[in-house]
Scaffold this motif. Structure first.
Motif, PDB file in Angstrom:
ATOM      1  N   LEU A   1     -10.915 -32.299 -13.463  1.00 38.54           N
ATOM      2  CA  LEU A   1     -11.493 -33.347 -14.313  1.00 38.54           C
ATOM      3  C   LEU A   1     -11.013 -34.723 -13.873  1.00 38.54           C
ATOM      4  O   LEU A   1     -11.797 -35.670 -13.781  1.00 38.54           O
ATOM      5  N   PHE A   2      -9.738 -34.830 -13.572  1.00 36.97           N
ATOM      6  CA  PHE A   2      -9.205 -36.112 -13.089  1.00 36.97           C
ATOM      7  C   PHE A   2      -9.930 -36.530 -11.812  1.00 36.97           C
ATOM      8  O   PHE A   2     -10.365 -37.673 -11.680  1.00 36.97           O
ATOM      9  N   MET A   3     -10.065 -35.611 -10.876  1.00 33.68           N
ATOM     10  CA  MET A   3     -10.712 -35.930  -9.604  1.00 33.68           C
ATOM     11  C   MET A   3     -12.173 -36.320  -9.814  1.00 33.68           C
ATOM     12  O   MET A   3     -12.681 -37.220  -9.141  1.00 33.68           O
ATOM     13  N   GLN A   4     -12.866 -35.669 -10.740  1.00 32.38           N
ATOM     14  CA  GLN A   4     -14.262 -36.012 -11.030  1.00 32.38           C
ATOM     15  C   GLN A   4     -14.388 -37.445 -11.540  1.00 32.38           C
ATOM     16  O   GLN A   4     -15.389 -38.106 -11.281  1.00 32.38           O
ATOM     17  N   LEU A   5     -13.405 -37.902 -12.252  1.00 34.17           N
ATOM     18  CA  LEU A   5     -13.444 -39.262 -12.781  1.00 34.17           C
ATOM     19  C   LEU A   5     -12.878 -40.282 -11.799  1.00 34.17           C
ATOM     20  O   LEU A   5     -13.393 -41.391 -11.673  1.00 34.17           O
ATOM     21  N   TYR A   6     -11.826 -39.908 -11.092  1.00 34.26           N
ATOM     22  CA  TYR A   6     -11.134 -40.865 -10.225  1.00 34.26           C
ATOM     23  C   TYR A   6     -11.864 -41.127  -8.911  1.00 34.26           C
ATOM     24  O   TYR A   6     -12.088 -42.277  -8.528  1.00 34.26           O
ATOM     25  N   VAL A   7     -12.234 -40.092  -8.209  1.00 35.60           N
ATOM     26  CA  VAL A   7     -12.776 -40.246  -6.853  1.00 35.60           C
ATOM     27  C   VAL A   7     -13.995 -41.171  -6.807  1.00 35.60           C
ATOM     28  O   VAL A   7     -14.027 -42.106  -6.007  1.00 35.60           O
ATOM     29  N   PRO A   8     -15.011 -40.981  -7.660  1.00 38.28           N
ATOM     30  CA  PRO A   8     -16.166 -41.870  -7.548  1.00 38.28           C
ATOM     31  C   PRO A   8     -15.881 -43.310  -8.006  1.00 38.28           C
ATOM     32  O   PRO A   8     -16.674 -44.213  -7.734  1.00 38.28           O
ATOM     33  N   ASN A   9     -14.765 -43.521  -8.672  1.00 40.46           N
ATOM     34  CA  ASN A   9     -14.431 -44.854  -9.178  1.00 40.46           C
ATOM     35  C   ASN A   9     -13.284 -45.519  -8.423  1.00 40.46           C
ATOM     36  O   ASN A   9     -12.905 -46.642  -8.736  1.00 40.46           O
ATOM     37  N   GLN A  10     -12.754 -44.839  -7.439  1.00 37.33           N
ATOM     38  CA  GLN A  10     -11.615 -45.355  -6.681  1.00 37.33           C
ATOM     39  C   GLN A  10     -11.923 -46.716  -6.058  1.00 37.33           C
ATOM     40  O   GLN A  10     -11.094 -47.624  -6.105  1.00 37.33           O
ATOM     41  N   HIS A  11     -13.105 -46.888  -5.491  1.00 33.52           N
ATOM     42  CA  HIS A  11     -13.449 -48.163  -4.858  1.00 33.52           C
ATOM     43  C   HIS A  11     -13.542 -49.300  -5.875  1.00 33.52           C
ATOM     44  O   HIS A  11     -13.235 -50.436  -5.559  1.00 33.52           O
ATOM     45  N   ARG A  12     -13.961 -48.983  -7.093  1.00 37.01           N
ATOM     46  CA  ARG A  12     -14.010 -50.015  -8.139  1.00 37.01           C
ATOM     47  C   ARG A  12     -12.601 -50.495  -8.486  1.00 37.01           C
ATOM     48  O   ARG A  12     -12.362 -51.685  -8.649  1.00 37.01           O
TER      49      ARG A  12
END
Length: 178
Positions: free
Chosen positions: A14-25
């Motif tokens: 769940l953390f990875m699903q939220l973090y990875v696509p938003n890392q660049h932001r």
């Protein structure tokens, strides 16, 4: 957040699903506040560790990026405190205001990035290679001029023209999408 992720594997996923696509932001937010890519990268790593460690306190359904940027903001504050002996260019008040404004515009950055990607794809191969020679890591106007077989002065004029073309294309794409 009670019993949201009882199993460690579920929490990780769940953390990875939220973090990875938003890392660049989050990185973009940090770059805005510190202005140095290496420092921002380091702070992003620290932020990720803290986000994961405190993930149980994140409320599902709320804005993950806003929560992450708040954690990142405190990482920047701590970093700035560690530089207290150094000459600081901006006051804490300025950084606070910049942070508030940046959090407001972060959602629009994805749309701008997607529009820019689409506009870059519309360029002919020669112009695209020219831009990449200028803007890829280690690139320069002199390198772009060399790749394109142009003088440095001609390269500056071409870059100005291409930036205008891309700016207009991005503006048009964004205005038609909204």
């Amino acid at each position: 957040m009670t019993n949201q992720h009882d199993k460690p594997d579920e929490k990780n996923a769940l953390f990875m699903q939220l973090y990875v696509p938003n890392q660049h932001r989050i990185l973009g937010y940090l770059l805005t506040l510190v202005g140095d890519r290496n420092v921002a990268d380091d702070l992003l790593q620290e932020t990720a560790v803290t986000l994961f460690a405190r993930f149980d306190s994140f409320e599902l359904g709320t804005d993950f990026v806003a929560w992450a940027c708040q954690v990142a903001f405190w990482k920047v504050k701590n970093y700035r405190r560690s530089l207290a002996r150094s000459k600081l260019l901006f006051s804490d008040d300025f950084i606070d205001k910049l942070s508030e404004r940046t959090v407001e515009i972060v959602p629009t950055l994805d749309a701008r990035r997607q529009a820019l990607d689409a506009c870059l794809k519309r360029l002919d191969e020669r112009d695209h290679e020219f831009l990449m020679a200028r803007y890829q890591p280690g690139g320069s106007v002199a390198r772009a001029a060399q790749v394109a077989g142009r003088t440095t002065q001609a390269a500056y004029k071409s870059l100005q023209r291409l930036r205008r073309v891309l700016r207009d294309c991005v503006s048009l794409r964004l205005s038609t999408e909204s």
